[in-house]
Motif scaffolding. Structure first.
Motif, short mmCIF file in Angstrom:
data_model
loop_
_atom_site.label_atom_id
_atom_site.label_comp_id
_atom_site.label_asym_id
_atom_site.label_seq_id
_atom_site.Cartn_x
_atom_site.Cartn_y
_atom_site.Cartn_z
N PRO A 1 0.79 -1.26 0.11
CA PRO A 1 0.02 -0.02 -0.05
C PRO A 1 0.96 1.29 -0.12
O PRO A 1 0.43 2.36 -0.58
N GLU A 2 2.03 1.27 0.66
CA GLU A 2 2.75 2.65 1.03
C GLU A 2 4.21 2.40 0.20
O GLU A 2 5.03 2.88 0.84
N TRP A 3 4.14 1.95 -1.05
CA TRP A 3 5.68 1.73 -1.43
C TRP A 3 6.43 2.85 -1.58
O TRP A 3 5.66 3.96 -1.99
N MET A 4 7.71 2.94 -1.65
CA MET A 4 8.50 4.03 -1.61
C MET A 4 9.66 3.69 -2.41
O MET A 4 10.19 4.56 -3.36
N CYS A 5 10.08 2.72 -2.47
CA CYS A 5 11.73 2.51 -3.31
C CYS A 5 11.59 1.51 -4.39
O CYS A 5 10.80 0.70 -4.64
N GLU A 6 12.78 1.60 -5.11
CA GLU A 6 13.05 0.41 -6.33
C GLU A 6 12.95 -0.89 -5.71
O GLU A 6 12.47 -1.74 -6.47
N LYS A 7 13.35 -1.33 -4.47
CA LYS A 7 12.99 -2.43 -3.89
C LYS A 7 11.71 -3.10 -4.13
O LYS A 7 11.41 -4.26 -4.26
N ALA A 8 10.98 -2.09 -3.64
CA ALA A 8 9.30 -2.40 -3.61
C ALA A 8 8.91 -2.97 -5.16
O ALA A 8 8.27 -3.87 -5.14
N ILE A 9 9.36 -2.22 -5.99
CA ILE A 9 8.95 -2.43 -7.35
C ILE A 9 9.46 -3.73 -7.79
O ILE A 9 8.82 -4.53 -8.47
N ALA A 10 10.82 -4.11 -7.40
CA ALA A 10 11.39 -5.22 -7.76
C ALA A 10 10.45 -6.32 -7.34
O ALA A 10 10.35 -7.47 -7.75
N ILE A 11 10.04 -6.38 -5.89
CA ILE A 11 9.35 -7.46 -4.98
C ILE A 11 8.11 -7.59 -5.81
O ILE A 11 7.68 -8.62 -6.01
N GLY A 12 7.50 -6.41 -6.14
CA GLY A 12 5.89 -6.62 -6.67
C GLY A 12 6.28 -7.24 -8.05
O GLY A 12 5.28 -8.09 -8.46
N THR A 13 7.18 -7.08 -8.77
CA THR A 13 7.60 -7.41 -10.10
C THR A 13 7.65 -8.97 -10.07
O THR A 13 7.19 -9.94 -10.92
N TYR A 14 8.36 -9.50 -9.09
CA TYR A 14 8.75 -10.90 -8.98
C TYR A 14 7.57 -11.54 -8.55
O TYR A 14 7.38 -12.87 -8.89
N PHE A 15 6.65 -11.12 -7.70
CA PHE A 15 5.36 -11.85 -7.24
C PHE A 15 4.59 -11.94 -8.71
O PHE A 15 3.94 -13.07 -8.71
N ALA A 16 4.55 -10.75 -9.44
CA ALA A 16 3.70 -10.98 -10.47
C ALA A 16 4.22 -12.03 -11.45
O ALA A 16 3.45 -12.86 -11.91
N ALA A 17 5.48 -12.27 -11.60
CA ALA A 17 5.93 -13.16 -12.68
C ALA A 17 6.00 -14.42 -12.14
O ALA A 17 6.02 -15.32 -12.75
N SER A 18 5.81 -14.70 -10.78
CA SER A 18 5.59 -15.83 -10.05
C SER A 18 3.99 -16.14 -10.19
O SER A 18 3.82 -17.39 -9.56
N GLY A 19 3.16 -15.53 -10.53
CA GLY A 19 1.76 -15.94 -10.82
C GLY A 19 0.81 -14.96 -9.71
O GLY A 19 -0.23 -15.31 -9.81
N ALA A 20 1.35 -14.13 -8.80
CA ALA A 20 0.33 -13.62 -7.96
C ALA A 20 0.02 -12.25 -8.58
O ALA A 20 0.57 -11.36 -9.33
N HIS A 21 -1.36 -11.95 -8.02
CA HIS A 21 -1.97 -10.71 -8.29
C HIS A 21 -1.27 -9.69 -7.45
O HIS A 21 -1.34 -9.91 -6.10
N VAL A 22 -0.91 -8.57 -7.81
CA VAL A 22 -0.13 -7.54 -6.91
C VAL A 22 -1.02 -6.27 -7.02
O VAL A 22 -0.94 -5.67 -8.19
#
Ligand code: XCC
Ligand code: SF4
Length: 698
Positions: A555-576
């Motif tokens: 909900p309160e993302w701030m940094c590039e690491k958060a974007i990387a995490i969101g993207t790998y969850f999506a690539a792993s099949g999760a809705h983010v």
């Protein structure tokens, strides 16, 4: 997008945390600024914020603005889709680099331990070492611990720069997921290589197709989730122990008026683990007493905090936006920082107080700080030096202002521990949880993770999501600053079971876990990948992560690491779903690619929904759609009655009450395990003894 992030917020709207509000009023009284007040005058640049600014070459920066912005191009002809996607991909690469470089340092430490060069450290969790060796194809039978550890470290280090093959941990994904990655050509090869390739592709004049750029971002992100971050988690467990639940406290009230306060802030557990020892060293405690203090109090901020909270029960002083507030208490003798999420503002701010800011990484220096370089070859000496600096500084304290807020929490749920809770060490499984989801007692799973961001009210989105999910029978896992936010609001205390929906409550009581599980730091989001993979392969809920009634929120993302995490969850099949604002909102094409485009491709997607109500509604919609696709009964809370407290939870509550009573009598109890320990796991009780419970395991 009509988010309110551009208005000047009244102080009361800056945080939902009363400790933060108290400190912000105090800052105003002292005439000092913080990130909260600077945000009132520094508005986000709307062009950069939306992804419409390209500054990749010096013919620009090119800014595509106006009503027909999406028809315009930069000087080189790059369109909005390319510009927004390129910027996004570089954010992913930045995040992957940060997590993975942290992972590399963990592997280097393990290597130094294995070769006997890192005094003070040892392999603490041999069982985990064996499991990891198994994943990495390293033989274990009849070999010495350090021999295995050396091979593990070397194979881990190879994952960063290997010239052929794929990242080994991708084999831990479901067979279906591995096949999908292969078919799409996005199986990550080597961690450094994927970062370098994104930097190359997004250089001026290389990859100019939004879809292809975003596909490379997916691949790069996987090098984090199933590479750098997962290795980081595993090696930290090997060196410092796999977490199992323990109780502690959170918020600025954990600072002690009459003790030498040392705060660790940043991300790595390496030096902070040594500081835990130093802060409990009788000799140093005696020195602190000689300096007029009652003792030495260690507390954490951000993910370094999560690392030592999970393993030693060290209290957490707060999350990302608490870093300046901690200094403002005037009660912090030393703030030690390593890497990531450290504000430069700490330099000048600490100089307004007696607080010594100590930088420790050669990668991260700050003007105004004292640099005491950490080197794993002499870690205990460095830790002692830092604690002595704090002790010497105690006498320099001016007036202090510690807000009296500290919430109890239970933290330390590893994937291993959840397995254990659901069937014992030898029959560990996720069967009870899967059955509960299938029956509809548990409606679904939600991960609530990530940062604080001054553009939104601190902790509000995170806590709102946690609160609503558990009331609607969705089990929640938390990591990073979101875990800390939930804890500050009381959601990580076993008491919160009373706020859970009837179905969730029944199941949590039966399994013996709370409805909101703290899984650790941000690199520990890899633990969520492991959990989801096991839930998917346990049976009855499809075959892969994209079949599960699950959603990931930041909900309160701030940094590039958060974007990387969101993207790998999506690539792993999760809705983010992320809040705040979309970094690609200027491009209809990039937005489409990351939502419906990725959903078709990898089954997961990445959406940005700044409004909390809309974010929550969408989460339930996604969870219920997956339930329907699995032909599970629709969620119906009316079929479960309130159950009584289980003996188990009564026990935890009694334990916490005892602890509070002991704290009242001045007995130091934070860090005591509240659960029976998993066999094979160990806890450092801070008294120099390590209690291992590994009998019965060959
Ligand atoms: Fe940093 Fe990990 Fe974000 Fe918190 S959650 S602000 S990254 S500390 Ni990772
Ligand atoms: Fe402009 Fe193209 Fe240079 Fe970007 S790469 S700054 S769009 S000319």
């Amino acid at each position: 997008m009509d988010d309110k992030s551009n208005d000047v917020k009244p102080v009361a709207a800056k945080s939902i945390d009363p400790a933060a509000l108290e400190m912000l009023a105090h800052a105003e009284g002292c005439g000092l600024e913080t990130a909260f007040s600077r945000a009132d005058t520094m508005k986000p640049c709307p062009i950069g914020e939306s992804g419409a600014c390209c500054r990749i070459c010096s013919m620009g920066p090119c800014r595509l603005v106006g009503k027909d912005a999406e028809e315009k191009t930069g000087i080189c002809g790059a369109d909005m889709g390319t510009i927004a996607s390129r910027h996004f991909a570089r954010q992913v690469a930045g995040g992957v680099a940060a997590h993975s470089d942290h992972g590399r340092d963990m592997a280097m430490t393990l290597r130094a331990v294995a070769t006997g060069e890192a005094a003070g450290y040892k392999v603490k969790d041999e069982q985990k070492l064996h499991v990891v060796a198994g994943y990495l194809g390293i033989p274990t039978s009849g070999r010495e611990v350090n021999e295995i550890a050396l091979d593990v470290a070397d194979v881990a280090l190879q994952q960063f720069g290997q010239s052929h093959g794929d990242i080994v941990y991708t084999k831990r994904a479901t067979p279906k997921r591995q096949a999908k990655w292969r078919e799409l050509g996005i199986t990550p090869r080597a961690i450094d290589r994927e970062v370098v390739e994104v930097m190359h592709r997004t250089h001026e004049g290389v990859d100019l197709d939004a879809e292809n750029i975003l596909k490379s971002a997916l691949r790069c992100s996987l090098a984090d989730g199933w590479g750098g971050a997962m290795l980081s988690t595993d090696i930290s467990d090997i060196l410092f122990g796999t977490p199992s639940p323990l109780s502690s406290e959170v918020n600025l009230g954990v600072l002690k008026a009459d003790q030498v306060n040392v705060i660790v802030h940043g991300h790595e557990p390496t030096l902070s683990a040594m500081l835990v020892e130093a802060s409990r060293d009788p000799e140093l405690i005696a020195e602190a007493k000689a300096a007029g203090a009652e003792g030495i109090n260690l507390a954490g901020i951000c993910c370094t905090s999560n690392e030592i909270l999970m393993r030693y029960g060290i209290p957490a002083a707060g999350n990302f936006l608490h870093q300046e507030l901690a200094v403002l208490t005037g009660a912090v003798e030393v703030m030690v920082v390593d890497v990531q999420c450290i504000m430069q503002a700490l330099g000048p701010l600490s100089q307004r107080f007696h607080t010594k800011l100590v930088t420790t990484s050669p990668k991260a220096k700050i003007p105004g700080a004292t640099h005491i370089e950490f080197d794993e070859h002499r870690a205990p000496e460095t830790a002692n030096e830092i604690v002595r600096l704090a002790i010497a500084n105690y006498a320099n304290r001016g007036p202090i202002h510690i807000p009296d807020y500290h919430e109890p929490l239970v933290a330390g749920f590893s994937h291993e521990y959840l397995n254990y809770m659901q069937g014992g060490f030898h029959r560990g499984s996720f069967r009870p949880l899967n059955d509960a989801i299938i029956a509809g007692r548990v409606r679904g799973l939600a991960g609530v993770v990530g940062c604080n961001n001054v553009r939104v009210t601190q902790d509000e989105g995170i806590v709102e999501m946690i609160k609503r999910f558990i009331a609607d029978d969705v089990m929640v896992v938390v990591t990073g600053c979101a875990a800390n936010a939930g804890a500050k609001a009381g959601y990580l205390s076993p008491e919160i079971l009373d706020h859970a929906g009837p179905g969730l409550r029944e199941v949590m009581e039966a399994i013996g876990i709370p409805p909101v599980l703290h899984l650790g730091s941000c690199v520990d989001n890899s633990r969520i990948l492991t959990v989801l993979t096991q839930v998917a392969t346990e049976g009855g809920l499809g075959e892969d992560i994209d079949d599960l009634p699950a959603v990931g929120l930041c909900p309160e993302w701030m940094c590039e690491k958060a974007i990387a995490i969101g993207t790998y969850f999506a690539a792993s099949g999760a809705h983010v779903i992320f809040g705040v604002s979309s970094p690609v909102k200027a491009s209809t094409e990039a937005t489409r690619l990351m939502t419906t485009g990725w959903e078709e491709m990898v089954g997961g997607d990445l959406e940005f929904i700044p409004d909390w109500d809309a974010m929550y509604a969408r989460s339930l919609e996604l969870i219920d759609a997956k339930r329907a696709a699995l032909k599970l009964p629709a969620y119906d809370p009316s079929q479960y009655g309130d159950s009584g407290d289980s003996l188990f939870f009564a026990e935890i509550k009694r334990y916490l009450a005892d602890q509070a009573a002991e704290a009242e009598r001045g007995v130091e109890t934070v860090g005591s395990p509240v659960y029976p320990l998993a066999e094979g796991h160990s806890h450092d009780h801070g008294d120099g003894h390590t209690h291992s419970h590994d009998e019965g395991e060959a």
